[in-house]
Design a protein around this motif. Structure first.
Motif, PDB file in Angstrom:
ATOM      1  N   GLU A 126       0.828  -1.208   0.000  1.00  0.00           N
ATOM      2  CA  GLU A 126       0.000   0.000   0.000  1.00  0.00           C
ATOM      3  C   GLU A 126       0.865   1.262   0.000  1.00  0.00           C
ATOM      4  OE1 GLU A 126      -2.412  -3.331   1.751  1.00  0.00           O
ATOM      5  OE2 GLU A 126      -0.379  -2.601   2.034  1.00  0.00           O
ATOM      6  N   THR A 127       1.969   1.229   0.713  1.00  0.00           N
ATOM      7  CA  THR A 127       2.872   2.379   0.738  1.00  0.00           C
ATOM      8  C   THR A 127       3.682   2.457  -0.550  1.00  0.00           C
ATOM      9  OG1 THR A 127       3.005   2.266   3.151  1.00  0.00           O
ATOM     10  CG2 THR A 127       4.760   3.471   2.027  1.00  0.00           C
ATOM     11  N   ILE A 128       4.244   1.338  -0.971  1.00  0.00           N
ATOM     12  CA  ILE A 128       5.084   1.289  -2.174  1.00  0.00           C
ATOM     13  C   ILE A 128       4.331   1.816  -3.393  1.00  0.00           C
ATOM     14  CG2 ILE A 128       6.174  -0.314  -3.809  1.00  0.00           C
ATOM     15  CD1 ILE A 128       6.826  -2.081  -1.317  1.00  0.00           C
ATOM     16  N   PHE A 129       3.016   1.563  -3.459  1.00  0.00           N
ATOM     17  CA  PHE A 129       2.215   1.980  -4.613  1.00  0.00           C
ATOM     18  C   PHE A 129       1.308   3.170  -4.305  1.00  0.00           C
ATOM     19  CE2 PHE A 129       2.950  -2.635  -5.570  1.00  0.00           C
ATOM     20  CZ  PHE A 129       3.818  -2.415  -6.625  1.00  0.00           C
ATOM     21  N   SER A 130       1.539   3.839  -3.169  1.00  0.00           N
ATOM     22  CA  SER A 130       0.734   5.008  -2.778  1.00  0.00           C
ATOM     23  C   SER A 130      -0.758   4.701  -2.862  1.00  0.00           C
ATOM     24  CB  SER A 130       1.080   6.227  -3.649  1.00  0.00           C
ATOM     25  OG  SER A 130       2.448   6.547  -3.521  1.00  0.00           O
ATOM     26  N   ALA A 131      -1.139   3.546  -2.367  1.00  0.00           N
ATOM     27  CA  ALA A 131      -2.528   3.086  -2.440  1.00  0.00           C
ATOM     28  C   ALA A 131      -3.236   3.341  -1.110  1.00  0.00           C
ATOM     29  CB  ALA A 131      -2.570   1.602  -2.785  1.00  0.00           C
ATOM     30  N   GLY A 132      -4.530   3.486  -1.199  1.00  0.00           N
ATOM     31  CA  GLY A 132      -5.331   3.711  -0.009  1.00  0.00           C
ATOM     32  C   GLY A 132      -6.228   2.530   0.291  1.00  0.00           C
ATOM     33  N   ILE A 133      -7.175   2.772   1.156  1.00  0.00           N
ATOM     34  CA  ILE A 133      -8.128   1.744   1.566  1.00  0.00           C
ATOM     35  C   ILE A 133      -8.923   1.273   0.349  1.00  0.00           C
ATOM     36  CG2 ILE A 133     -10.178   1.294   2.975  1.00  0.00           C
ATOM     37  CD1 ILE A 133      -9.060   3.425   4.943  1.00  0.00           C
ATOM     38  N   GLY A 134      -8.985  -0.037   0.159  1.00  0.00           N
ATOM     39  CA  GLY A 134      -9.787  -0.614  -0.908  1.00  0.00           C
ATOM     40  C   GLY A 134      -9.130  -0.653  -2.276  1.00  0.00           C
ATOM     41  N   ASP A 135      -7.899  -0.147  -2.399  1.00  0.00           N
ATOM     42  CA  ASP A 135      -7.247  -0.097  -3.713  1.00  0.00           C
ATOM     43  C   ASP A 135      -6.581  -1.411  -4.118  1.00  0.00           C
ATOM     44  OD1 ASP A 135      -7.956   2.559  -4.089  1.00  0.00           O
ATOM     45  OD2 ASP A 135      -6.050   3.331  -3.315  1.00  0.00           O
ATOM     46  N   LEU A 136      -5.974  -2.110  -3.150  1.00  0.00           N
ATOM     47  CA  LEU A 136      -5.219  -3.328  -3.446  1.00  0.00           C
ATOM     48  C   LEU A 136      -5.736  -4.493  -2.623  1.00  0.00           C
ATOM     49  CD1 LEU A 136      -1.574  -1.883  -3.332  1.00  0.00           C
ATOM     50  CD2 LEU A 136      -3.036  -2.192  -5.350  1.00  0.00           C
ATOM     51  N   PHE A 137      -5.736  -5.671  -3.214  1.00  0.00           N
ATOM     52  CA  PHE A 137      -6.033  -6.916  -2.504  1.00  0.00           C
ATOM     53  C   PHE A 137      -4.683  -7.583  -2.299  1.00  0.00           C
ATOM     54  CE2 PHE A 137      -7.328 -11.293  -1.932  1.00  0.00           C
ATOM     55  CZ  PHE A 137      -8.533 -11.184  -1.230  1.00  0.00           C
ATOM     56  N   VAL A 138      -4.179  -7.534  -1.073  1.00  0.00           N
ATOM     57  CA  VAL A 138      -2.809  -7.968  -0.785  1.00  0.00           C
ATOM     58  C   VAL A 138      -2.816  -9.328  -0.097  1.00  0.00           C
ATOM     59  CG1 VAL A 138      -0.666  -7.406   0.421  1.00  0.00           C
ATOM     60  CG2 VAL A 138      -2.027  -5.572  -0.617  1.00  0.00           C
ATOM     61  N   ILE A 139      -2.004 -10.233  -0.646  1.00  0.00           N
ATOM     62  CA  ILE A 139      -1.804 -11.567  -0.078  1.00  0.00           C
ATOM     63  C   ILE A 139      -0.327 -11.652   0.280  1.00  0.00           C
ATOM     64  CG2 ILE A 139      -1.896 -14.050  -0.512  1.00  0.00           C
ATOM     65  CD1 ILE A 139      -4.008 -13.284  -2.755  1.00  0.00           C
ATOM     66  N   ARG A 140      -0.050 -11.914   1.564  1.00  0.00           N
ATOM     67  CA  ARG A 140       1.339 -11.939   2.018  1.00  0.00           C
ATOM     68  C   ARG A 140       1.694 -13.308   2.558  1.00  0.00           C
ATOM     69  NH1 ARG A 140       3.119  -6.114   3.739  1.00  0.00           N
ATOM     70  NH2 ARG A 140       4.979  -7.289   4.249  1.00  0.00           N
ATOM     71  N   ILE A 141       2.847 -13.797   2.130  1.00  0.00           N
ATOM     72  CA  ILE A 141       3.379 -15.066   2.620  1.00  0.00           C
ATOM     73  C   ILE A 141       4.895 -15.028   2.416  1.00  0.00           C
ATOM     74  CG2 ILE A 141       2.938 -16.204   0.405  1.00  0.00           C
ATOM     75  CD1 ILE A 141       2.487 -18.804   2.078  1.00  0.00           C
ATOM     76  N   ALA A 142       5.630 -15.596   3.372  1.00  0.00           N
ATOM     77  CA  ALA A 142       7.090 -15.593   3.264  1.00  0.00           C
ATOM     78  C   ALA A 142       7.516 -16.132   1.902  1.00  0.00           C
ATOM     79  CB  ALA A 142       7.706 -16.432   4.386  1.00  0.00           C
ATOM     80  N   GLY A 143       8.410 -15.397   1.251  1.00  0.00           N
ATOM     81  CA  GLY A 143       8.937 -15.828  -0.039  1.00  0.00           C
ATOM     82  C   GLY A 143       7.957 -15.733  -1.190  1.00  0.00           C
ATOM     83  N   ASN A 144       6.809 -15.084  -0.989  1.00  0.00           N
ATOM     84  CA  ASN A 144       5.750 -14.960  -1.997  1.00  0.00           C
ATOM     85  C   ASN A 144       5.534 -16.245  -2.784  1.00  0.00           C
ATOM     86  OD1 ASN A 144       8.140 -12.896  -2.875  1.00  0.00           O
ATOM     87  ND2 ASN A 144       7.666 -14.216  -4.603  1.00  0.00           N
ATOM     88  N   VAL A 145       5.512 -17.382  -2.046  1.00  0.00           N
ATOM     89  CA  VAL A 145       5.253 -18.675  -2.681  1.00  0.00           C
ATOM     90  C   VAL A 145       3.743 -18.864  -2.845  1.00  0.00           C
ATOM     91  CG1 VAL A 145       7.382 -19.715  -1.822  1.00  0.00           C
ATOM     92  CG2 VAL A 145       5.289 -19.940  -0.487  1.00  0.00           C
TER      93      VAL A 145
END
Length: 192
Positions: A62-81
């Motif tokens: 959200e910070t890297i892309f200057s995005a706000g609430i509702g802009d990105l659907f982010v899925i996080r996992i170690a190593g982006n596997v």
């Protein structure tokens, strides 16, 4: 399938513009206002992009892309596997939320990639590092290994029959990218 919020090309342009805004400002300029929060609550979420990234606390989409609430659907996992859980989340966002672009966002100096390259982890981290080893083989260059890992995850997403169908029928796009920690720049591997 829900109609796309915007085209994959426009989503990628927003990500690139947002990254440049981040690089220029050094702060999050995305809309995180109470009005935007209420709007997303009432109208539901319509993220324009799905970002699959590492759990590393230094990588904040959200910070890297200057995005706000509702802009990105982010899925996080170690190593982006990618496994079935991530694929289910990706399919949900693409099918029901109108996201037109899927970005596998790796980063340099990734601890999970380093563990796969240089250590013999045990416990549950081994599930992550084993997947990364499948992606990178015997690659010894850290940056190249991070790129290979991103491309492996991208291929796993594109292997999904549902994603393949949505790519053909609706123009859904899947791309890879690397976040460079030294300067904050995102390097996209291809255009949407």
């Amino acid at each position: 399938m829900v109609e796309f919020t915007i085209s994959p090309q426009e989503a990628l342009l927003r990500l690139k513009t947002g990254n440049q805004k981040y690089l220029d400002s050094g702060i999050n300029t995305g809309d995180v206002s109470s009005m935007r929060r209420e709007e997303c609550l009432r109208g539901g979420q319509r993220p324009y992009a799905i970002i699959i990234t590492c759990s590393d606390s230094r990588v904040i989409p959200e910070t890297i892309f200057s995005a706000g609430i509702g802009d990105l659907f982010v899925i996080r996992i170690a190593g982006n596997v990618i496994d079935d859980h991530q694929l289910g989340s990706i399919e949900y966002a693409a099918e029901h939320l109108g996201s037109s672009l899927i970005v596998v966002l790796g980063h340099n100096h990734c601890g999970a990639v380093d563990a796969a390259m240089n250590h013999e982890p045990d416990g549950y981290i081994k599930f992550v590092t084993d997947e990364i080893v499948r992606a990178i083989g015997d690659e010894k260059d850290e940056y190249k290994a991070c790129c290979l890992n991103v491309l492996h995850s991208k291929a796993a997403i594109e292997h999904s029959l549902k994603i393949q169908a949505d790519e053909r029928e609706y123009g859904l796009k899947v791309i890879g990218a690397i976040y460079h920690m030294e300067d904050g720049c995102v390097e996209f591997f291809e255009e949407a």
